[in-house]
Design a protein around this motif. Structure first.
Motif, short mmCIF file in Angstrom:
data_model
loop_
_atom_site.label_atom_id
_atom_site.label_comp_id
_atom_site.label_asym_id
_atom_site.label_seq_id
_atom_site.Cartn_x
_atom_site.Cartn_y
_atom_site.Cartn_z
N MET A 1 0.78 -1.10 -0.05
CA MET A 1 0.10 -0.16 0.06
C MET A 1 0.73 1.31 -0.05
O MET A 1 1.93 1.26 0.58
CB MET A 1 -1.00 -0.07 1.23
CG MET A 1 -1.76 1.32 1.29
SD MET A 1 -3.20 0.91 2.33
CE MET A 1 -3.79 2.72 2.29
N ILE A 2 0.60 2.21 -1.02
CA ILE A 2 1.08 3.57 -1.02
C ILE A 2 0.52 4.80 -0.25
O ILE A 2 -0.89 4.77 -0.32
CB ILE A 2 1.40 3.86 -2.46
CG1 ILE A 2 2.32 2.71 -3.26
CG2 ILE A 2 1.91 5.25 -2.39
CD1 ILE A 2 2.39 2.93 -4.40
N GLU A 3 1.24 5.23 0.49
CA GLU A 3 0.91 6.70 1.13
C GLU A 3 1.68 7.81 0.97
O GLU A 3 2.81 7.48 0.50
CB GLU A 3 0.55 6.44 2.72
CG GLU A 3 1.67 6.11 3.46
CD GLU A 3 1.66 6.36 5.08
OE1 GLU A 3 1.03 7.22 5.58
OE2 GLU A 3 1.92 5.26 5.67
N ASP B 1 6.18 3.32 0.49
CA ASP B 1 5.56 2.01 0.67
C ASP B 1 5.05 1.69 2.23
O ASP B 1 5.44 2.28 2.89
CB ASP B 1 6.38 0.82 -0.06
CG ASP B 1 7.84 0.70 0.77
OD1 ASP B 1 7.83 1.11 2.01
OD2 ASP B 1 8.71 -0.03 0.09
N SER B 2 4.87 0.45 2.39
CA SER B 2 4.38 -0.17 3.58
C SER B 2 5.30 -0.08 4.70
O SER B 2 5.10 -0.20 5.76
CB SER B 2 3.73 -1.32 3.47
OG SER B 2 4.44 -2.36 3.09
N ARG B 3 6.79 -0.08 4.48
CA ARG B 3 7.60 -0.06 5.38
C ARG B 3 8.26 1.43 5.40
O ARG B 3 9.29 1.58 6.08
CB ARG B 3 8.99 -0.91 4.88
CG ARG B 3 8.43 -2.56 4.48
CD ARG B 3 9.51 -3.24 3.77
NE ARG B 3 9.65 -2.63 2.48
CZ ARG B 3 10.61 -3.00 1.55
NH1 ARG B 3 11.57 -3.63 2.03
NH2 ARG B 3 10.69 -2.53 0.28
N GLY B 4 7.76 2.36 4.78
CA GLY B 4 8.40 3.83 4.86
C GLY B 4 9.27 4.25 3.67
O GLY B 4 10.01 5.18 3.99
#
Length: 308
Positions: free
Chosen positions: A1-3, A42-45
């Motif tokens: 997931m992208i934020e 990404d989900s890991r930053g």
């Protein structure tokens, strides 16, 4: 997931000089502007793609200064990350009621993210403001450059060389010689320099591996000069160039172009001679000159956001 994370510090993702974090930080300090960075993670930053806008008083731009901006992208990152960064920036501008300008790289630059960036700008409410023509030379060597000239220009080039004129690379400490002849050229045509010599010198001191100076010289006199920026490993941008007004009939800028192409050819790549339009209006004389050197044209678009 992208934020998307908003910050004032661009991550190190590579990319050309005008979107390099160190360059943007330097120019922000020199111009008294703030930076707003929108980074898709990404989900890991881990940072995937990042767009930085520079501005003050509600007016923002990419690049902060330079020929074109863009989105810095981690190798292997997909279109989704690029689009997310642009959409977040557009949403923020809209919420703040601010205006912005985005100058895309010319198509000849072949920025792999440009297509996704332009699509996201269009969908985000940005409007096309300018469609300029940018000219570049593929550096295939001095002989190829000469072969691409017309017969008259080839004769002029040979005449220049027989007269003792020669291309010379200058160390940064002597760069003012190139600047002076360019400034004289622009003054004769009624155009001011956009940067004074102290500013150019400071830029060269801050980025010595990215800034270069060259002249065409004869009998100790500079006939033409150029200031170049190494935007990437395979793209050299001619930031300023010009010939001494008293030497214009000899066209020493042709010998200057040959020297710059020959240098660039050692590593391969492209010499970017900039646009030949002013707010999309063609300059026929400048276009004819660059096409006479063998330049290729490509589109260079500028988008605007917010009220005109």
């Amino acid at each position: 997931m992208i934020e998307v994370v908003r910050s004032q510090a661009p991550p190190e993702l590579g990319g050309h000089l005008f979107i390099d974090p160190a360059f943007m930080a330097y120019q922000a300090g020199a111009q008294g502007k703030a930076l707003e960075t929108f980074t898709a993670v990404d989900s890991r930053g881990a940072a995937l793609a990042s767009l930085t806008l520079a501005g003050k008083d509600g007016v923002w731009a990419s690049p902060i200064t330079g020929a074109f901006g863009g989105v810095a992208v981690q190798p292997g990152a997909g279109t989704e990350a690029v689009v997310a960064a642009v959409e977040a920036a557009s949403d923020w501008l809209k919420a703040q009621g601010h205006r912005a300008t985005f100058r895309l790289a010319p198509d000849g630059f072949q920025d792999p993210a440009s297509g996704a960036v332009e699509n996201a700008l269009f969908r985000g409410g940005w409007r096309l403001a300018q469609a300029d023509l940018n000219y570049h030379l593929v550096a295939a060597g001095a002989e190829a450059f000469q072969a691409g000239l017309g017969e008259t220009k080839q004769k002029e080039l040979r005449r220049l060389k027989r007269s003792g004129a020669a291309f010379m690379r200058l160390p940064a400490a002597a760069g003012e010689r190139a600047y002076a002849v360019i400034a004289a050229n622009r003054a004769a045509r009624g155009f001011p320099m956009t940067m004074g010599w102290p500013q150019v010198r400071a830029l060269a001191e801050a980025f010595p591996d990215r800034t270069g100076f060259a002249v065409v010289e004869r009998d100790g006199r500079a006939l033409a000069g150029a200031i170049c920026l190494e935007l990437s490993a395979d793209w050299t941008y001619v930031f300023y160039w010009g010939e001494d007004p008293d030497s214009r009939r000899e066209s020493p800028v042709m010998l200057l172009a040959e020297g710059l192409v020959a240098e660039r050819s050692v590593r391969g790549g492209v010499l970017d001679l900039g646009t030949s339009t002013e707010e999309s209006q063609p300059n026929p004389g400048l276009i004819a000159f660059k096409e006479g050197l063998g330049c290729r044209a490509s589109a260079k678009r500028t988008y605007e956001f917010g009220a005109a």
